[in-house]
Design an enzyme around this catalytic site. Structure first.
Site, short mmCIF file in Angstrom:
data_model
loop_
_atom_site.label_atom_id
_atom_site.label_comp_id
_atom_site.label_asym_id
_atom_site.label_seq_id
_atom_site.Cartn_x
_atom_site.Cartn_y
_atom_site.Cartn_z
N CYS A 101 4.40 1.96 2.10
CA CYS A 101 3.67 3.15 2.51
C CYS A 101 4.45 4.40 2.11
O CYS A 101 5.67 4.44 2.30
CB CYS A 101 3.44 3.14 4.02
SG CYS A 101 2.50 4.53 4.65
N HIS A 143 -5.41 -0.57 4.75
CA HIS A 143 -4.16 0.15 5.01
C HIS A 143 -4.45 1.63 5.26
O HIS A 143 -3.97 2.21 6.25
CB HIS A 143 -3.23 -0.03 3.80
CG HIS A 143 -1.95 0.73 3.90
ND1 HIS A 143 -0.74 0.11 4.13
CD2 HIS A 143 -1.67 2.06 3.78
CE1 HIS A 143 0.22 1.03 4.15
NE2 HIS A 143 -0.32 2.22 3.93
N GLU A 144 -5.25 2.24 4.39
CA GLU A 144 -5.57 3.66 4.55
C GLU A 144 -6.45 3.90 5.77
O GLU A 144 -6.29 4.90 6.48
CB GLU A 144 -6.23 4.21 3.28
CG GLU A 144 -5.40 4.08 2.01
CD GLU A 144 -3.98 4.60 2.11
OE1 GLU A 144 -3.71 5.51 2.92
OE2 GLU A 144 -3.11 4.09 1.38
N HIS A 147 -4.51 4.39 8.85
CA HIS A 147 -3.94 5.74 9.01
C HIS A 147 -4.89 6.67 9.77
O HIS A 147 -4.43 7.56 10.49
CB HIS A 147 -3.61 6.36 7.65
CG HIS A 147 -2.31 5.92 7.08
ND1 HIS A 147 -1.10 6.12 7.72
CD2 HIS A 147 -2.02 5.30 5.91
CE1 HIS A 147 -0.13 5.64 6.96
NE2 HIS A 147 -0.65 5.13 5.86
#
Length: 186
Positions: A101, A143-144, A147
């Site tokens: 990341c 993954h994004e 966030h």
């Protein structure tokens, strides 16, 4: 002209906040943010970046898979802005894969993710898009997407033994994958 933005690091409280819905997709600030995120992720050798990583608390991220120094085997795709994204379906199969990341420099971890996902998002032109994503691109999306909810990949690593430094990852994992790939080609 797009600007490179500073990427906030783990420990910054903004990285742990839930991002807000983008109300006006046609707002010039949102369009500029998209361009700045695309330039920033390219410069940083990333394959994705979320608006919260640059301190902008919006439900917006870029998926920009391409081979680079950090991900030499990544598939090639155009950088895609995904605004107000959602996962609308997913496979039951989960697969562990190595993730890093831009907000957690120097560390990699094995993270379980859904193998296949169906997603919906609004593109930069205001059109609703639906796509089925698999493998590495599905991993980038998840993954994004994390966030946007204040979650970073280290929160999903199941065991501290599933983590290593970036240098060790490049030395052992990438070198091994490259050797296997070269053997398959001959």
């Amino acid at each position: 002209m797009p600007e490179l933005m500073p990427i906030i690091q783990l420990g910054d409280p903004l990285l742990r906040q839930k991002a807000t819905w983008v109300e006006n997709i046609q707002d010039e600030r949102i369009k500029m943010l998209i361009d700045d995120l695309i330039a920033t992720v390219a410069k940083a050798n990333g394959v994705g970046i979320a608006a919260p990583q640059v301190g902008a608390s919006y439900r917006l991220f870029i998926v920009a898979s391409r081979p680079n120094l950090r991900y030499p085997h990544a598939p090639m795709m155009e950088p895609t802005a995904m605004i107000n994204p959602r996962i609308i379906a997913h496979s039951s199969e989960m697969v562990k894969g190595w993730e890093g990341c831009l907000s957690v420099p120097g560390i990699r971890g094995l993270v379980p993710r859904f193998q296949t996902i169906e997603v919906a998002y609004t593109d930069r032109n205001g059109k609703l898009q639906k796509q089925k994503l698999t493998d590495f691109v599905a991993r980038i999306f998840q993954h994004e997407y994390d966030h946007l909810d204040g979650v970073v990949f280290v929160d999903r690593v199941e065991n501290s033994l599933d983590m290593m430094t970036e240098d060790e990852y490049q030395k052992t994992i990438i070198n091994t994958e490259t050797k296997i790939s070269l053997k398959e080609e001959t």
